[in-house]
Write an enzyme that holds these catalytic residues in place. Structure first.
Site, PDB file in Angstrom:
ATOM      1  N   TYR A 166      45.934  45.211  42.742  1.00 54.79           N
ATOM      2  CA  TYR A 166      45.031  44.063  42.894  1.00 54.79           C
ATOM      3  C   TYR A 166      45.793  42.750  42.662  1.00 54.79           C
ATOM      4  O   TYR A 166      45.658  41.793  43.436  1.00 54.79           O
ATOM      5  CB  TYR A 166      43.910  44.241  41.865  1.00 54.79           C
ATOM      6  CG  TYR A 166      42.824  43.202  41.853  1.00 54.79           C
ATOM      7  CD1 TYR A 166      41.821  43.201  42.822  1.00 54.79           C
ATOM      8  CD2 TYR A 166      42.773  42.243  40.847  1.00 54.79           C
ATOM      9  CE1 TYR A 166      40.790  42.265  42.778  1.00 54.79           C
ATOM     10  CE2 TYR A 166      41.746  41.313  40.795  1.00 54.79           C
ATOM     11  CZ  TYR A 166      40.761  41.326  41.761  1.00 54.79           C
ATOM     12  OH  TYR A 166      39.756  40.398  41.709  1.00 54.79           O
ATOM     13  N   LYS A 170      46.345  39.826  45.389  1.00 59.78           N
ATOM     14  CA  LYS A 170      45.797  38.496  45.127  1.00 59.78           C
ATOM     15  C   LYS A 170      46.877  37.423  45.178  1.00 59.78           C
ATOM     16  O   LYS A 170      46.648  36.325  45.664  1.00 59.78           O
ATOM     17  CB  LYS A 170      45.084  38.479  43.769  1.00 59.78           C
ATOM     18  CG  LYS A 170      43.774  39.281  43.748  1.00 59.78           C
ATOM     19  CD  LYS A 170      42.824  38.821  44.839  1.00 59.78           C
ATOM     20  CE  LYS A 170      41.377  39.188  44.580  1.00 59.78           C
ATOM     21  NZ  LYS A 170      40.498  38.791  45.709  1.00 59.78           N
TER      22      LYS A 170
HETATM   23  N1  LIG Z   1      33.927  38.195  39.437  1.00 61.75           N
HETATM   24  C1  LIG Z   1      35.097  37.755  38.956  1.00 61.75           C
HETATM   25  O1  LIG Z   1      35.222  37.349  37.775  1.00 61.75           O
HETATM   26  C2  LIG Z   1      36.283  37.717  39.844  1.00 61.75           C
HETATM   27  C3  LIG Z   1      37.517  37.358  39.282  1.00 61.75           C
HETATM   28  C4  LIG Z   1      38.627  37.259  40.105  1.00 61.75           C
HETATM   29  C5  LIG Z   1      38.490  37.510  41.464  1.00 61.75           C
HETATM   30  N2  LIG Z   1      37.295  37.906  41.969  1.00 61.75           N
HETATM   31  C6  LIG Z   1      37.205  38.143  43.416  1.00 61.75           C
HETATM   32  O2  LIG Z   1      36.052  37.527  43.924  1.00 61.75           O
HETATM   33  C7  LIG Z   1      35.618  38.231  45.103  1.00 61.75           C
HETATM   34  C8  LIG Z   1      34.138  38.553  44.987  1.00 61.75           C
HETATM   35  O3  LIG Z   1      33.957  39.524  43.967  1.00 61.75           O
HETATM   36  P1  LIG Z   1      32.622  39.703  43.127  1.00 61.75           P
HETATM   37  O4  LIG Z   1      33.008  39.549  41.713  1.00 61.75           O
HETATM   38  O5  LIG Z   1      31.541  38.856  43.688  1.00 61.75           O
HETATM   39  O6  LIG Z   1      32.333  41.265  43.338  1.00 61.75           O
HETATM   40  P2  LIG Z   1      31.289  42.033  44.296  1.00 61.75           P
HETATM   41  O7  LIG Z   1      31.673  43.463  44.251  1.00 61.75           O
HETATM   42  O8  LIG Z   1      29.908  41.664  43.919  1.00 61.75           O
HETATM   43  O9  LIG Z   1      31.560  41.402  45.726  1.00 61.75           O
HETATM   44  C9  LIG Z   1      32.510  41.877  46.633  1.00 61.75           C
HETATM   45  C10 LIG Z   1      31.817  42.124  47.955  1.00 61.75           C
HETATM   46  O10 LIG Z   1      32.791  42.448  48.942  1.00 61.75           O
HETATM   47  C11 LIG Z   1      32.216  43.454  49.769  1.00 61.75           C
HETATM   48  N3  LIG Z   1      33.280  44.213  50.437  1.00 61.75           N
HETATM   49  C12 LIG Z   1      34.137  45.089  49.867  1.00 61.75           C
HETATM   50  N4  LIG Z   1      34.947  45.610  50.787  1.00 61.75           N
HETATM   51  C13 LIG Z   1      34.613  45.031  51.976  1.00 61.75           C
HETATM   52  C14 LIG Z   1      35.120  45.148  53.295  1.00 61.75           C
HETATM   53  N5  LIG Z   1      36.124  45.977  53.583  1.00 61.75           N
HETATM   54  N6  LIG Z   1      34.555  44.394  54.274  1.00 61.75           N
HETATM   55  C15 LIG Z   1      33.518  43.563  53.989  1.00 61.75           C
HETATM   56  N7  LIG Z   1      32.990  43.431  52.762  1.00 61.75           N
HETATM   57  C16 LIG Z   1      33.543  44.144  51.756  1.00 61.75           C
HETATM   58  C17 LIG Z   1      31.411  44.315  48.819  1.00 61.75           C
HETATM   59  O11 LIG Z   1      30.441  45.098  49.502  1.00 61.75           O
HETATM   60  C18 LIG Z   1      30.814  43.276  47.874  1.00 61.75           C
HETATM   61  O12 LIG Z   1      29.531  42.837  48.280  1.00 61.75           O
HETATM   62  C19 LIG Z   1      36.533  39.432  45.207  1.00 61.75           C
HETATM   63  O13 LIG Z   1      37.585  39.158  46.113  1.00 61.75           O
HETATM   64  C20 LIG Z   1      37.086  39.602  43.807  1.00 61.75           C
HETATM   65  O14 LIG Z   1      38.313  40.287  43.791  1.00 61.75           O
HETATM   66  C21 LIG Z   1      36.179  38.012  41.188  1.00 61.75           C
END
Ligand SMILES: NC(=O)c1ccc[n+]([C@@H]2O[C@H](COP(=O)([O-])OP(=O)(O)OC[C@H]3O[C@@H](n4cnc5c(N)ncnc54)[C@H](O)[C@@H]3O)[C@@H](O)[C@H]2O)c1
Length: 303
Positions: A166, A170
């Site tokens: 990851y 990233k």
């Molecule tokens: N929540 C945090 O604190 C945090 C921190 C760092 C990075 N992120 C990043 O933020 C982004 C959103 O994450 P989140 O926390 O809202 O989690 P989340 O799991 O709620 O959202 C991710 C979404 O991406 C969709 N997804 C996954 N694979 C897919 C694909 N192949 N095609 C289309 N859609 C797909 C999932 O169905 C999901 O709805 C991600 O990239 C995550 O790595 C989140």
């Protein structure tokens, strides 16, 4: 005070069926954008699929008087990426904004990481961002306008135990955004990266007592700004979480110069390691050219 509007703008938000992406889609639509709500609808580890995830967000936008279409394609293949962009073009005639947000987790320590977990994470985060952004970039270049927001993570930019796949994916997005920012500059295409901290299904078990203070809605304003015409920044990285917004950057410090034509040994490095590592007087290069501009006078003996 600016009044940020997305009227007549077309946005793609990947992974917008829930979590952070849903908040971006709702906010952009509320401010007038036509939105492609993309989501595969799978589990956090990327398995499974459910078309209702994206459709529910579209229904909510439409019920609020906004404009949106659902896309259930996976970002993780070239065909999926092309289909997502084609949905924007077929439905709304163009694409102005891409928010690369779709993501999954397959956390394992490096010693235990299996190739399938590496591939799955690289495919969604890193290659997925290429697959969606490249066809969108071509449309934007033609139209002379574009905004990209890439979703990195502090797990990559700063590091985190158990997340080599990851973290590498990233950090790869930072490189992708930096080069898009340079190649897109002439066509008014801006590209920035965020490192969010938010309570979602991905993080709810990790955040502990922090969870209540880091709502996804506190990340949305920064993403909305970066996606807007008001955004003059490009080639930058921002942290956003719990209401704190801060720039993250890669700096280049003055370092130690051995002298024009000098031969240098490992012992010289050891002797000068404190000066090599010193952070005072750094610059934040915007290209290789910026770095070379500082190096050239030294090599020519001018400094
Ligand atoms: N929540 C945090 O604190 C945090 C921190 C760092 C990075 N992120 C990043 O933020 C982004 C959103 O994450 P989140 O926390 O809202 O989690 P989340 O799991 O709620 O959202 C991710 C979404 O991406 C969709 N997804 C996954 N694979 C897919 C694909 N192949 N095609 C289309 N859609 C797909 C999932 O169905 C999901 O709805 C991600 O990239 C995550 O790595 C989140």
């Amino acid at each position: 005070m600016t009044d940020i509007s997305f009227v007549e703008r077309v946005a793609i938000v990947t992974g917008a069926g829930g979590g952070l992406g849903k908040t971006y889609a709702l906010e952009l639509a509320a401010r007038g954008a036509s939105v492609v709500v993309n989501d595969l609808g799978g589990a956090t580890d990327g398995t499974g699929a459910d078309a209702s995830a994206a459709q529910k967000v579209v229904d909510e936008i439409v019920a609020n008087g906004g404009t949106a279409v659902a896309s259930h394609d996976s970002v993780s293949t070239p065909e999926g990426g092309a289909a997502i962009v084609q949905t924007a073009v077929d439905s709304f005639g163009k694409v102005d904004i891409v928010i690369n947000n779709a993501g999954i987790l397959r956390d394992k320590t490096f010693a235990k990481l299996e190739n399938k977990d590496l591939e799955a994470v690289l495919d969604v985060h890193l290659k997925g961002a290429f697959y969606v952004s490249q066809p969108a970039f071509r449309v934007m270049k033609e139209n002379g306008y574009g905004r990209f927001v890439f979703t990195a993570s502090n797990a990559g930019v700063f590091g985190n135990f158990g997340q080599t796949n990851y973290g590498a994916a990233k950090m790869g997005l930072v490189g992708l955004s930096n080069v898009i920012a340079i190649e897109g500059a002439k066509a008014n295409i801006k590209s920035n990266v965020i490192c969010p901290i938010a309570r979602t299904r991905m993080t709810e078990e990790l955040l502990g007592p922090l969870a209540d203070s880091v709502s996804p809605e506190l990340v949305t304003p920064l993403v909305t700004y970066l996606a807007s015409e008001s955004c003059e920044q490009t080639h930058e990285i921002f942290s956003a979480g719990g209401g704190r917004y801060a720039r993250v950057f890669v700096g280049l410090a003055p370092g130690w110069f051995a002298g024009k034509g000098a031969s240098v040994s490992a012992d010289d490095i050891a002797a000068n390691i404190d000066q090599i590592r010193a952070q005072d007087g750094y610059i934040v290069p915007n290209s290789i050219a910026d770095e070379l501009q500082g190096l050239l006078p030294l090599l020519k003996g001018e400094k």
